[in-house]
Design a protein around this motif. Sequence first.
Motif, PDB file in Angstrom:
ATOM      1  N   VAL A  49       0.928  -1.489  -0.012  1.00  0.00           N
ATOM      2  CA  VAL A  49      -0.163   0.062  -0.108  1.00  0.00           C
ATOM      3  C   VAL A  49       1.022   1.823  -0.183  1.00  0.00           C
ATOM      4  CG1 VAL A  49      -1.747   1.528   1.511  1.00  0.00           C
ATOM      5  CG2 VAL A  49      -2.332  -1.038   1.165  1.00  0.00           C
ATOM      6  N   LEU A  50       2.192   0.997   1.012  1.00  0.00           N
ATOM      7  CA  LEU A  50       2.656   2.695   0.716  1.00  0.00           C
ATOM      8  C   LEU A  50       3.161   3.028  -0.205  1.00  0.00           C
ATOM      9  CD1 LEU A  50       2.082   1.711   3.766  1.00  0.00           C
ATOM     10  CD2 LEU A  50       4.167   2.180   4.326  1.00  0.00           C
ATOM     11  N   GLY A  51       4.169   1.300  -1.096  1.00  0.00           N
ATOM     12  CA  GLY A  51       4.754   2.121  -2.409  1.00  0.00           C
ATOM     13  C   GLY A  51       3.562   2.989  -3.125  1.00  0.00           C
ATOM     14  N   TYR A  52       2.455   2.654  -3.428  1.00  0.00           N
ATOM     15  CA  TYR A  52       1.028   2.492  -4.216  1.00  0.00           C
ATOM     16  C   TYR A  52       0.894   4.128  -3.926  1.00  0.00           C
ATOM     17  CZ  TYR A  52      -3.165   2.213  -6.268  1.00  0.00           C
ATOM     18  OH  TYR A  52      -4.379   3.361  -6.395  1.00  0.00           O
ATOM     19  N   ALA A  53       0.552   4.357  -2.251  1.00  0.00           N
ATOM     20  CA  ALA A  53      -0.275   5.649  -1.686  1.00  0.00           C
ATOM     21  C   ALA A  53       0.906   6.882  -2.109  1.00  0.00           C
ATOM     22  CB  ALA A  53      -0.879   5.084  -0.510  1.00  0.00           C
ATOM     23  N   LYS A  54       2.262   5.541  -1.817  1.00  0.00           N
ATOM     24  CA  LYS A  54       2.718   7.820  -1.989  1.00  0.00           C
ATOM     25  C   LYS A  54       3.472   7.555  -3.431  1.00  0.00           C
ATOM     26  CE  LYS A  54       7.793   8.721  -0.754  1.00  0.00           C
ATOM     27  NZ  LYS A  54       9.220   8.046  -0.852  1.00  0.00           N
ATOM     28  N   ALA A  55       3.418   6.797  -4.472  1.00  0.00           N
ATOM     29  CA  ALA A  55       3.124   7.261  -5.787  1.00  0.00           C
ATOM     30  C   ALA A  55       2.395   8.432  -6.610  1.00  0.00           C
ATOM     31  CB  ALA A  55       3.547   6.632  -6.448  1.00  0.00           C
ATOM     32  N   ARG A  61      -2.555   4.929   4.694  1.00  0.00           N
ATOM     33  CA  ARG A  61      -3.951   4.452   5.940  1.00  0.00           C
ATOM     34  C   ARG A  61      -5.120   4.337   5.422  1.00  0.00           C
ATOM     35  NH1 ARG A  61      -2.458   3.393  10.829  1.00  0.00           N
ATOM     36  NH2 ARG A  61      -4.046   2.189  11.806  1.00  0.00           N
ATOM     37  N   ALA A  62      -5.838   5.520   4.390  1.00  0.00           N
ATOM     38  CA  ALA A  62      -7.494   5.497   3.877  1.00  0.00           C
ATOM     39  C   ALA A  62      -7.009   4.421   2.652  1.00  0.00           C
ATOM     40  CB  ALA A  62      -7.442   6.743   3.423  1.00  0.00           C
ATOM     41  N   VAL A  63      -6.298   4.308   2.393  1.00  0.00           N
ATOM     42  CA  VAL A  63      -5.970   3.505   0.466  1.00  0.00           C
ATOM     43  C   VAL A  63      -6.588   1.447   1.114  1.00  0.00           C
ATOM     44  CG1 VAL A  63      -4.665   2.134  -0.880  1.00  0.00           C
ATOM     45  CG2 VAL A  63      -4.740   4.720  -0.504  1.00  0.00           C
TER      46      VAL A  63
END
Length: 586
Positions: A49-55, A61-63
């Motif tokens: 999730v982290l990498g996806y959301a950051k990009a 957390r919402a994702v």
Amino acid sequence: MHVSFNLAADLDAALVSAAAAAGLEEAAAFKPEVRTADPRHGDFQANGVLGYAKARQLNPRAVAEKAVAALPASLRENYDIAIAGPGFINFTLRPPALRAWLRPYDSAAHLRAGAAAAHAGQTWVVDYSSPNTAKQMHVGHLRSAVIGEAICRLLEFTGARVIRDNHLGDWGTQFGKLIYGYKRWADLAALAVEPIEELERLYKLGHQATPDGSPELDEARRELVKLQGGDPENVALWQKFSDVSLAAFRQIYDRLGIAFDCNLGESFYNDKVERVYRELTDLGIAEVSEGALVVFHPEHPRFKTQPFLMRKGDGASNYASTDLATALYRLEHFKADGIVIVTDFRQADHFEQLFLTVKKWFAAKSHRLPELHHVIFGAVTGEDGKALKTRSGDVIKLKALLDEAVDRAFAIVSEKNPELAESDRRAIAGVVGVGAVQYADLSQNRSSNYVFSWEKMLALDGNTAPYLLYAVARIHSIFRRAGVAPNDTLAQEAATDFETATEITLARKLTKFPDAIRLASDTLRPHYLSLYLFELASDYSSFNNADKVLVEDPAVRARRLMLCSRTLLMLETGLQLLGLRTLERM
Ligand code: ARG
């Protein structure tokens, strides 16, 4: 309740679908990266999730919350799900799901059926051991054989058809000197008893008698030219050298549980290199430089100037040209989907250049490109970090090394179990000694140097073969005392969920077997499986110390026997995948 074999892969796929169902932006780009988790956090963890959301500048957390909410109810029933830290998703199996997962995996065949999807329908050629003929195998040859065999077994278990190919070094200029020596000083009696030792002696004599610039060297060269030209006498001698070498190698392979499907050495490709020269020249991939045929790779920082030398000025084929012909043969003859070559790190440049060349060549010919893997390993060193040698400074012969392992294991077994018959102690020592040598190699990351230590590899505790083999034997003894076989139906049905902390820890560890297999076979690194087996044996040991198995209460007894049965199955299956034999008593 439906549970699939590899729970991590299952969760991964479920999260991909959930991301799409939740309408996440560019959901197709979301890679959940579900892996076995640190047991303190759960059983599996999604880190993607982290990498996806950051990009995408989204709140991770919402994702994570959206994806989790869109997971199917059937899956959410099986796990406690928590979103942790900046956006990790942790999954912890609930006791009914643990029990349901363990139920169907009651035999090696069922485990294999679960694992076989990874490489189903594929053919892999594994080129390992591959020693040079007319020479003894020494300790440096151990790693290729042991690591290569474990990789073969892992690939087979995950569904591949595996061709075990021993690419013998059976061609080259050394045979001129060996024939020269043989024709003058061969001792036929010695050749019958210790053939490789005798061939080594004759090569040494031949080498000493033919110094640079001497007429004797010219004579040795004439022997080589005769051999290459098909002279019947020299060809017959060469054939004999190959035959006796292979027979001696087989004695070692037998002890290590290795059986090759073919022994297609360098000589086999002798008549196949012309086509390689022609094709690579016609395609403009190879060029003539200072009389030699070479390949440069302009896009590579080093190989733009460091040539891949595929034919010397004198026209002789070499290691590069035979390896190119070998790659083509493996594609055309075996229809290989994957090729694995196991050698030490010093050949890294050779294989990098080879693979770059093969990629360009096959692309130009519109051939399918198999997956190409050079599986490297570090040097074998003593505890002082230096190359392993005998006291007198010679290289250690593999045969002597295995003998010493078995002798040392025999001494230990005899000390621990003096009451056992000598023949039993010998049989146990054979399995433990050879297994200790194999396992010591396979339990370390192969890229590192392998520090050879008799004390460590034969220790009864720690990440060693004796520790794991002992755990296996200990479970067998519980079944003997219970009077049931490990695969008896009595040990297959747990009517109640796991309850105690140690039962649950062990059951959770058992569910990670598929992910350990996946990790080891994907990366071609058997130490991931070793580490898993060691942790499993440790969790078993804690369970065994805390929870008595053979209790009166039939429900408790049954579920504990089931844990014993599954632990035994996974330990035995895992050790066999690493090439070890196991014991019922120790
Ligand atoms: N004979 C070589 C050696 O002893 C290893 C061969 C590895 N395989 C290959 N296709 N080059 O180092």
